[in-house]
Design a protein around this motif. Sequence first.
Motif, PDB file in Angstrom:
ATOM      1  N   TYR A   1      -6.794 -27.328   1.719  1.00 21.52           N
ATOM      2  CA  TYR A   1      -7.007 -28.265   0.621  1.00 21.52           C
ATOM      3  C   TYR A   1      -7.072 -27.508  -0.703  1.00 21.52           C
TER       4      TYR A   1
ATOM      5  N   LYS B   1      -7.037 -27.644   8.227  1.00 16.83           N
ATOM      6  CA  LYS B   1      -6.184 -28.104   7.141  1.00 16.83           C
ATOM      7  C   LYS B   1      -6.555 -27.395   5.843  1.00 16.83           C
TER       8      LYS B   1
ATOM      9  N   MET C   1     -12.371 -32.455  -1.512  1.00 10.06           N
ATOM     10  CA  MET C   1     -11.796 -33.729  -1.099  1.00 10.06           C
ATOM     11  C   MET C   1     -12.682 -34.851  -1.598  1.00 10.06           C
TER      12      MET C   1
END
Length: 765
Positions: free
Chosen positions: A629, A627, A646
């Motif tokens: 970010y 993923k 995150m």
Amino acid sequence: MFDTKTVSLEWGGKTLTLETGRIARQADGAVLATYGETVVLCAVTAARTVKEGQDFFPLTVHYQEKFSSAGRIPGGFFKRERGATEKETLTSRLIDRPVRPLFPEGFYNEINVIAQVFSYDGECEPDVLAMIAASAALTISGVPFMGPIGACRVGFKDGEYILNPKQTTALADDGRLDLIVAATQDAVMMVESEAKELTEEEMLGAVIFAHDECRKVVGAIVELAEQAAKDAWDLDPVADKTAVLEDLRGVIGDDLAAAYKLTNKAQRQDAVNAARAKAREHYADLAESDTAEYLGKLKLVKKLESDIVRKAVLKDGTRIDGRKVDEVRPIEAMVGFLPRAHGSALFTRGETQAICSTTLGTKDAEQMIDGLEGLSYERFMLHYNFPPYSVGEVGRFGAPSRRDTGHGKLAWRALKAVLPSHEDFPYTIRVLSDITESNGSSSMATVCGGCLSMMDAGVPIERPVSGIAMGLILEGDDFTVLSDILGDEDHLGDMDFKVAGTEAGITSLQMDIKVAGITREIMEKALEQAKAGRAHILGEMNKALSGSRSGVSKHAPRIETIQIDKAKIRDVIGTGGKVIREIVAETGAKVDIDDEGVIKISSSNSDEIEAAKKWILGIVEEAEVGKIYNGKVVNIVDFGAFVNFMGGKDGLVHVSEMKDERVEKPTDVVSEGQEVKVKVLEIDQRGKVRLSMRVVDQETGEELEDTRPPRENKPRGERGDRGDRGGDRRGGRGGNRNGPRRDRGDRGGEGSGNAEAHVPDFLKD
């Protein structure tokens, strides 16, 4: 030393015991009532003489809960029981209301009833037990009490009535009713209830069930009285006042009849006062010669008023204001009446009017209740105020009276049944009702106005609730039930029967009577007539607002709820609350978290809520391999850069993952504080995260094709071919630890020459 008399009854699966003769022997009557392990003492004392000029019955009831009865020490600074709590006030009223009508007319001796809870087992409720103890104490005291009464609590679940359920669970676990009934052997005297939309048939069945159980208690009290009752007081015979009443009728009868045909309350009161003045003038000669007789004749004016009004209703159905017996006064309702309130309504029915406002708050606005069962919190509050100007009088204005507390609680019960769950609507709700005009049933105006104000505030109630007050004129076997009673019809009538509910059923029922009880036939008629009246009032309310608004007011706080894993609670709170305090300080939002991992984020600014939510989710969210970010460079080292991508999570972008081409120094590509876009390449067993910038377009955030060959997994002994940190003070740690230094690789990451040579050891172990 003691002449103890005891009676026991197996009742509802437990033993009810009534004892007298051992405790409080100097009182006129004292009974120790025990049910389960709950113990209540009630003592009754009465004055032997009437105070000079006394013209009303001075009955005073006090109910008190001792914290020691539940093994608790009171909270607060003083650590002792102080002024009456709301529950104590309401229970005092529960005792007072059914016993007051059972004293003879003209009995004006002062009576004091004190009920105290000395033991509470957490299961058998002391309020009903206190009612029973008070009835028993009055019955054996010798005072002219035309009881006894019995009392019980009734629940309703799965189509069955339950005797004496625990109050806090009567409406929990699919229970639909919490009903308290007081009754003599022959008739019901008082009803108080909270329900979840019961039909009229179900509610009537509950009252009948309760009456049957009350009879058992009455039998036990009679048995105790047969053993321990004191001699009845000798009362002066009541003089026949028929002749005096007829004489008074001849003087002012026509004047009163005309007065009670005036529909305007102020004009009617002026006319009635003029008739009273005429009576005083007519009997003025007695004022000097025989004051007692003079006052006695004037007292009959009220009796004459009642006689005129009641006969008019029974004879031809003529009410004070000219309405039919089942007709509701004109209604005008409007919402949004107060511009800054979260929700508001002005509800007017005839000459009764209420301004109701709803305020929404966060969890810290909940009411904390310190009771026998410990601390509890209530998220729905309803407060009722009755200023003297509402009836055109001069009087005390300030703290709420017992009446104010009781009326507010009745409206609270009526509306609570339709509230959304806390999960669906995580607000604390306060409804405030200020009565600005009153001529009958201001508590039911509070129900209607309070419901409209909540809908105006955006509270997603299940269905609108309306309320109506019913009256009764009873003479022998003849009776008439009146819908939407006036204040004078309440004072001069025999019953105040309040019913509130939705189109689906009853949510609250309260009944007080002034006669020695009412029959099933009267209750059926009152419920049937009330149902039609409620439906009419709901129709009028729908003209103002038919359903809850889709959102809360712009002046109300916004609350967003998220659920996290309970294992992550400590991460959100941080050591000593450091993290959650930082979130609140940085975002400006208020954050509440409970033991189940439910987090409520509140603020009047949606951006603050979103910022706090994003922060929290970043803390609790697990990184996902593959993923992309958005992150920020927080630290640069020789072999790469650490990026916060995150919440509180950092990962390493090795120098080899910054660009496709060779990078000599990380500072050539990034700087601290720079925002970058990264892709998660790997998360090892220890939670260490390896990131890449080179496979992400730093402008668009889109993933780029990786042209490098895939990484090869090689044995630990071949580290010399992998290369890694390279740039430490020893010149690198690659290769076989026992091999020559020239094989170890260096800062440039020569190693075997492929990109994976730049991955540090701590990510490979």
